[in-house]
Scaffold this motif. Structure first.
Motif, short mmCIF file in Angstrom:
data_model
loop_
_atom_site.label_atom_id
_atom_site.label_comp_id
_atom_site.label_asym_id
_atom_site.label_seq_id
_atom_site.Cartn_x
_atom_site.Cartn_y
_atom_site.Cartn_z
N LYS A 4 -96.91 57.06 81.52
CA LYS A 4 -98.01 57.99 81.39
C LYS A 4 -97.98 58.74 80.05
O LYS A 4 -99.00 59.27 79.61
CB LYS A 4 -97.98 58.99 82.55
N ILE B 47 -100.42 56.99 77.50
CA ILE B 47 -101.80 56.68 77.86
C ILE B 47 -102.72 56.96 76.67
O ILE B 47 -102.59 57.99 76.00
CB ILE B 47 -102.24 57.51 79.08
N ARG C 35 -102.36 50.21 73.61
CA ARG C 35 -101.26 51.06 73.14
C ARG C 35 -101.09 50.94 71.63
O ARG C 35 -100.95 51.93 70.93
CB ARG C 35 -99.95 50.68 73.85
#
Length: 277
Positions: free
Chosen positions: A264, A267, A105
Motif C-alpha cells: 500500500k 499505490i 508502479r
C-alpha cells in the motif's frame, strides 16, 4: 506542512502531495524497483544462455527428412524446439507479465493513459510469446512422437493460459476500451488486480515446474553427462550452476514484483488529468 503540485519529467501534473510525506512514503521504492529490473534482465540472460548452450541449443521446425539416391529416406531429429518453449514462456508469462503489472508502479507520476497503454501492450506481448511457446512445444512433441497433455505441468499450463486470455479480454472491455458502467468498473477493479496477481504467481510456479521437469528428464534420460555431474555441480561449462541460479533469480524477481504491486506504500497517486475527467 506545505503541499504542492508539480510536473513529472513527461509533463504529467501530480496533484497536491506533501513535500515531506512523499519521500518518506516511497522510502526504499527506488531500491526495490531497481532490484526488480536487475533481477528481471538477469533472468532473461540466464534463461537464454542455458537454453541456447546445452542439450542441442535452439532448433526450430519439424524433423528433417532427406531423400537418398537409393530411394530410401533418412530422418535427422530436431530436438531443440523445447528450448524455444522454455524461453518464450519464461520471457512472456514471467518477465513481460511481471513488467505489465509494474507499469502502474514504474510510471507512477505519468498520465494514467500512458501507464494503461503500456500495461495492455506488455500483456499483448505476453500473449504473443506464449502462442509461439505453445507452438514450439507441440512441434517438439510431434518430432519425438511423444504424447500430449499427460503431465500436471501441461494441464496447469493450459488452465493458466485460458485464465490469462479471459482476464485480458475482461480488462480490455472494462478499462482499455470501456464498455461497462463506472460502477461495474469500480467493482471489477480489485477483482482484476487480485486475479492478475494469482495468474502471475501460478505462471511463476509453472516456469519452476517446467525447469524441474526438464532437469529430471535430462538427469534420467537425455544427458548421461548431466546425470554424472549435476549431483556435484561440476558440469562442464557450469550447466548445473546456471540452471540453479536461474531458478533462484526467477523466484526473487517474482517476490519483488508481488511486493511492489501489493504494498500500500507504493499505490499510485492520482494525477491532475485524472481529477479533471
Amino acid at each position: 506542512m506545505a503541499s504542492t503540485d508539480y510536473y513529472s519529467e513527461t509533463g504529467s501534473l501530480i496533484k497536491g502531495i506533501d513535500e515531506k510525506e512523499e519521500p518518506r512514503q516511497l522510502r526504499y521504492y527506488s531500491f526495490f524497483t531497481a532490484l526488480s529490473q536487475i533481477l528481471g534482465f538477469l533472468m532473461l540472460f540466464l534463461t537464454g544462455y542455458w537454453n541456447g548452450t546445452w542439450l542441442g541449443g535452439y532448433e526450430w521446425g519439424p524433423n528433417k527428412v532427406e531423400q537418398l539416391p537409393d530411394g530410401h529416406s533418412t530422418v535427422t531429429p530436431v530436438i531443440g524446439s523445447w528450448h524455444y518453449h522454455s524461453t518464450f514462456m519464461t520471457y512472456g508469462m514471467v518477465f513481460l507479465q511481471g513488467e505489465a503489472i509494474l507499469m502502474y508502479r514504474l510510471f507512477r507520476h505519468e498520465r494514467k493513459i500512458f501507464s494503461k497503454f503500456l500495461h495492455g501492450l506488455f500483456h499483448l506481448f505476453t500473449l504473443i510469446f506464449c502462442i509461439f511457446g505453445l507452438i514450439a512445444i507441440e512441434q517438439h512433441k510431434n518430432n519425438g512422437g511423444d504424447k500430449h497433455m499427460f503431465t500436471s505441468h501441461s494441464w496447469l499450463g493450459v488452465s493458466v493460459m485460458t485464465a490469462f486470455i479471459l482476464q485480458y479480454i475482461a480488462g480490455f472491455v472494462s478499462f482499455g476500451f470501456p464498455k461497462v458502467s463506472p460502477s461495474v468498473r469500480a467493482w471489477y477493479l480489485p477483482v482484476h488486480r487480485a486475479v492478475g496477481m494469482i495468474i502471475f504467481g501460478v505462471s511463476c510456479a509453472q516456469a519452476l515446474m517446467g525447469y524441474m521437469d526438464q532437469t529430471w528428464m535430462s538427469f534420467a534420460f537425455e544427458s548421461p553427462a548431466f546425470k554424472n555431474c549435476y549431483g556435484t555441480l561440476n558440469c562442464h561449462g557450469g550447466e548445473g550452476l546456471v540452471l540453479n541460479f536461474n531458478v533462484m533469480v526467477l523466484v526473487l524477481y517474482a517476490i519483488t514484483v508481488v511486493y511492489l504491486a501489493s504494498s500500500k506504500k507504493y499505490i499510485r497517486q492520482k494525477t491532475i488529468d485524472e481529477e479533471q475527467h
